[in-house]
Write a protein that holds these residues in place. Sequence first.
Motif, PDB file in Angstrom:
ATOM      1  N   UNK A  86      -8.335 -11.931  -0.753  1.00 31.30           N
ATOM      2  CA  UNK A  86      -6.980 -11.457  -0.480  1.00 31.30           C
ATOM      3  C   UNK A  86      -6.504 -10.498  -1.572  1.00 31.30           C
ATOM      4  N   UNK A  87      -6.749 -10.853  -2.838  1.00 34.47           N
ATOM      5  CA  UNK A  87      -6.343  -9.978  -3.948  1.00 34.47           C
ATOM      6  C   UNK A  87      -7.087  -8.654  -3.882  1.00 34.47           C
ATOM      7  N   UNK A  88      -8.379  -8.700  -3.630  1.00 33.73           N
ATOM      8  CA  UNK A  88      -9.189  -7.482  -3.603  1.00 33.73           C
ATOM      9  C   UNK A  88      -8.747  -6.551  -2.472  1.00 33.73           C
ATOM     10  N   UNK A  89      -8.609  -7.091  -1.273  1.00 31.82           N
ATOM     11  CA  UNK A  89      -8.229  -6.257  -0.115  1.00 31.82           C
ATOM     12  C   UNK A  89      -6.810  -5.716  -0.289  1.00 31.82           C
ATOM     13  N   UNK A  90      -5.907  -6.533  -0.797  1.00 34.29           N
ATOM     14  CA  UNK A  90      -4.531  -6.085  -1.004  1.00 34.29           C
ATOM     15  C   UNK A  90      -4.473  -4.923  -1.991  1.00 34.29           C
ATOM     16  N   UNK A  91      -5.211  -5.038  -3.092  1.00 36.55           N
ATOM     17  CA  UNK A  91      -5.209  -3.958  -4.081  1.00 36.55           C
ATOM     18  C   UNK A  91      -5.851  -2.695  -3.506  1.00 36.55           C
ATOM     19  N   UNK A  92      -6.914  -2.852  -2.751  1.00 38.07           N
ATOM     20  CA  UNK A  92      -7.580  -1.695  -2.148  1.00 38.07           C
ATOM     21  C   UNK A  92      -6.643  -0.939  -1.219  1.00 38.07           C
ATOM     22  N   UNK A  93      -5.931  -1.664  -0.374  1.00 39.03           N
ATOM     23  CA  UNK A  93      -4.994  -1.016   0.542  1.00 39.03           C
ATOM     24  C   UNK A  93      -3.834  -0.378  -0.211  1.00 39.03           C
ATOM     25  N   UNK A  94      -3.336  -1.073  -1.230  1.00 37.90           N
ATOM     26  CA  UNK A  94      -2.214  -0.519  -1.999  1.00 37.90           C
ATOM     27  C   UNK A  94      -2.607   0.762  -2.715  1.00 37.90           C
ATOM     28  N   UNK A  95      -3.848   0.849  -3.182  1.00 39.63           N
ATOM     29  CA  UNK A  95      -4.267   2.040  -3.922  1.00 39.63           C
ATOM     30  C   UNK A  95      -4.271   3.301  -3.061  1.00 39.63           C
ATOM     31  N   UNK A  96      -4.289   3.133  -1.735  1.00 36.22           N
ATOM     32  CA  UNK A  96      -4.276   4.290  -0.834  1.00 36.22           C
ATOM     33  C   UNK A  96      -2.907   4.515  -0.191  1.00 36.22           C
ATOM     34  N   UNK A  97      -1.905   3.764  -0.633  1.00 36.62           N
ATOM     35  CA  UNK A  97      -0.600   3.921  -0.004  1.00 36.62           C
ATOM     36  C   UNK A  97       0.059   5.287  -0.260  1.00 36.62           C
ATOM     37  N   UNK A  98      -0.276   6.029  -1.358  1.00 32.06           N
ATOM     38  CA  UNK A  98       0.335   7.360  -1.508  1.00 32.06           C
ATOM     39  C   UNK A  98      -0.010   8.333  -0.390  1.00 32.06           C
ATOM     40  N   UNK A  99      -1.062   8.050   0.385  1.00 32.34           N
ATOM     41  CA  UNK A  99      -1.398   8.914   1.510  1.00 32.34           C
ATOM     42  C   UNK A  99      -0.355   8.811   2.617  1.00 32.34           C
ATOM     43  N   UNK A 100       0.418   7.720   2.629  1.00 28.24           N
ATOM     44  CA  UNK A 100       1.364   7.487   3.716  1.00 28.24           C
ATOM     45  C   UNK A 100       2.808   7.530   3.223  1.00 28.24           C
ATOM     46  N   UNK A 103       6.975   7.913  -1.713  1.00 27.33           N
ATOM     47  CA  UNK A 103       7.043   7.596  -3.139  1.00 27.33           C
ATOM     48  C   UNK A 103       5.634   7.622  -3.717  1.00 27.33           C
ATOM     49  N   UNK A 104       5.449   8.422  -4.732  1.00 28.43           N
ATOM     50  CA  UNK A 104       4.119   8.602  -5.314  1.00 28.43           C
ATOM     51  C   UNK A 104       4.210   8.456  -6.814  1.00 28.43           C
ATOM     52  N   UNK A 105       3.465   7.466  -7.359  1.00 26.50           N
ATOM     53  CA  UNK A 105       3.467   7.226  -8.796  1.00 26.50           C
ATOM     54  C   UNK A 105       2.091   7.446  -9.422  1.00 26.50           C
ATOM     55  N   UNK A 106       1.092   7.717  -8.627  1.00 34.13           N
ATOM     56  CA  UNK A 106      -0.253   7.936  -9.154  1.00 34.13           C
ATOM     57  C   UNK A 106      -1.096   8.646  -8.097  1.00 34.13           C
ATOM     58  N   UNK A 107      -2.225   9.187  -8.556  1.00 34.19           N
ATOM     59  CA  UNK A 107      -3.233   9.746  -7.662  1.00 34.19           C
ATOM     60  C   UNK A 107      -4.340   8.702  -7.490  1.00 34.19           C
ATOM     61  N   UNK A 108      -4.774   8.496  -6.273  1.00 34.49           N
ATOM     62  CA  UNK A 108      -5.741   7.439  -5.978  1.00 34.49           C
ATOM     63  C   UNK A 108      -7.046   7.636  -6.733  1.00 34.49           C
ATOM     64  N   UNK A 185      -9.789  -9.654 -10.867  1.00 35.20           N
ATOM     65  CA  UNK A 185      -8.421 -10.102 -10.613  1.00 35.20           C
ATOM     66  C   UNK A 185      -7.457  -9.582 -11.669  1.00 35.20           C
ATOM     67  N   UNK A 186      -7.809  -9.737 -12.937  1.00 35.94           N
ATOM     68  CA  UNK A 186      -6.908  -9.321 -14.004  1.00 35.94           C
ATOM     69  C   UNK A 186      -6.764  -7.808 -14.081  1.00 35.94           C
ATOM     70  N   UNK A 187      -7.852  -7.085 -13.843  1.00 36.61           N
ATOM     71  CA  UNK A 187      -7.757  -5.619 -13.840  1.00 36.61           C
ATOM     72  C   UNK A 187      -6.852  -5.150 -12.703  1.00 36.61           C
ATOM     73  N   UNK A 188      -7.004  -5.715 -11.528  1.00 36.59           N
ATOM     74  CA  UNK A 188      -6.176  -5.320 -10.386  1.00 36.59           C
ATOM     75  C   UNK A 188      -4.705  -5.673 -10.616  1.00 36.59           C
ATOM     76  N   UNK A 189      -4.462  -6.894 -11.100  1.00 39.03           N
ATOM     77  CA  UNK A 189      -3.074  -7.327 -11.314  1.00 39.03           C
ATOM     78  C   UNK A 189      -2.424  -6.501 -12.412  1.00 39.03           C
TER      79      UNK A 189
END
Length: 302
Positions: A86-100, A103-108, A185-189
């Motif tokens: 769940x943590x891995x998939x959630x972070x993966x999806x969040x990292x691509x949210x600037x495409x949609x 609000x943009x705070x980083x480049x994927x 987990x810690x790197x993603x969080x």
Amino acid sequence: MAIYIAREASKLWRKVCAEISVELQLLFEKWRLLLAGLVFQYIHGLAARGIHYLHRPGPLLQDLGFMALPELGQDKGYLSESVFTFIFVSFLLWSFHPFIYHSKRFYTVLLWRRVLAFLVASQFLRIITFYSTQLPGPNYHCREGSKLATLPPPHNALEVLLINFPRGVLFGCGDLIFSSHMIFTLVFVRTYHKYGSKRLIKLLAWMMAIIQSLLIIASRKHYKMPDRTNGLSLPVTVKDKDGRAKEELHKLEKDSKMKEEFPKLLNGNTVDSTDRRQRVQMNGKHGEDVNHTLSDATPNGT
């Protein structure tokens, strides 16, 4: 309504296309570092596969986490894996949210470049530690009597290079210091804590990390070692405890006896009459042997 949906869909499409164009330019510039990070993930898996060949099962070490947390059992070992997924998939999806999102705070591309850099550094240290300090695995398939505790020698190099994914990852042994799941987990969080915008999600992410660590210990997948500054390694099985207690008791009795005999030995006395008789017999025998030797050496008639 249909006109509004069509207009918003058109805006979203233009947003996605613009983001893809920018991210592709960054990818063409930073692809070497990204590729190196992905390749190292395979190297890390290869190292974990290699340590499994060297793993030797043994008695479980004493662990504070094992004392504090009840054992989940084999049938509930999936809980920690489910939380990690769940943590891995959630972070993966969040990292691509600037495409949609607007609000943009980083480049994927840059985000994953930094994430992979931290993963590589942590995994490099992990490889060094679990090859230099090998512990008996506490997981069920790593214990004595399990067929998976030690891998048979490989028949060819291809068997090692394929690393038996994903079974080899889920049923590995020996790579205990430190947890690869907790690295991710810690790197993603920590990444979301820095670049994320929702305070509630940040709090939930840290709670998930804590729950993940507790589930790993409760599933007996890793140790949470206590402080052993005195250099002692305490066993956990009843048999080992009884053996160690008998050995310590024998040493104490021996030391106590030596303390009682020492002053008496200094005064020329002995403690046990049996020892005195043995000494007298030995002295008598020694004297007889000496007399016999002298008589043999003396010429006849003198």
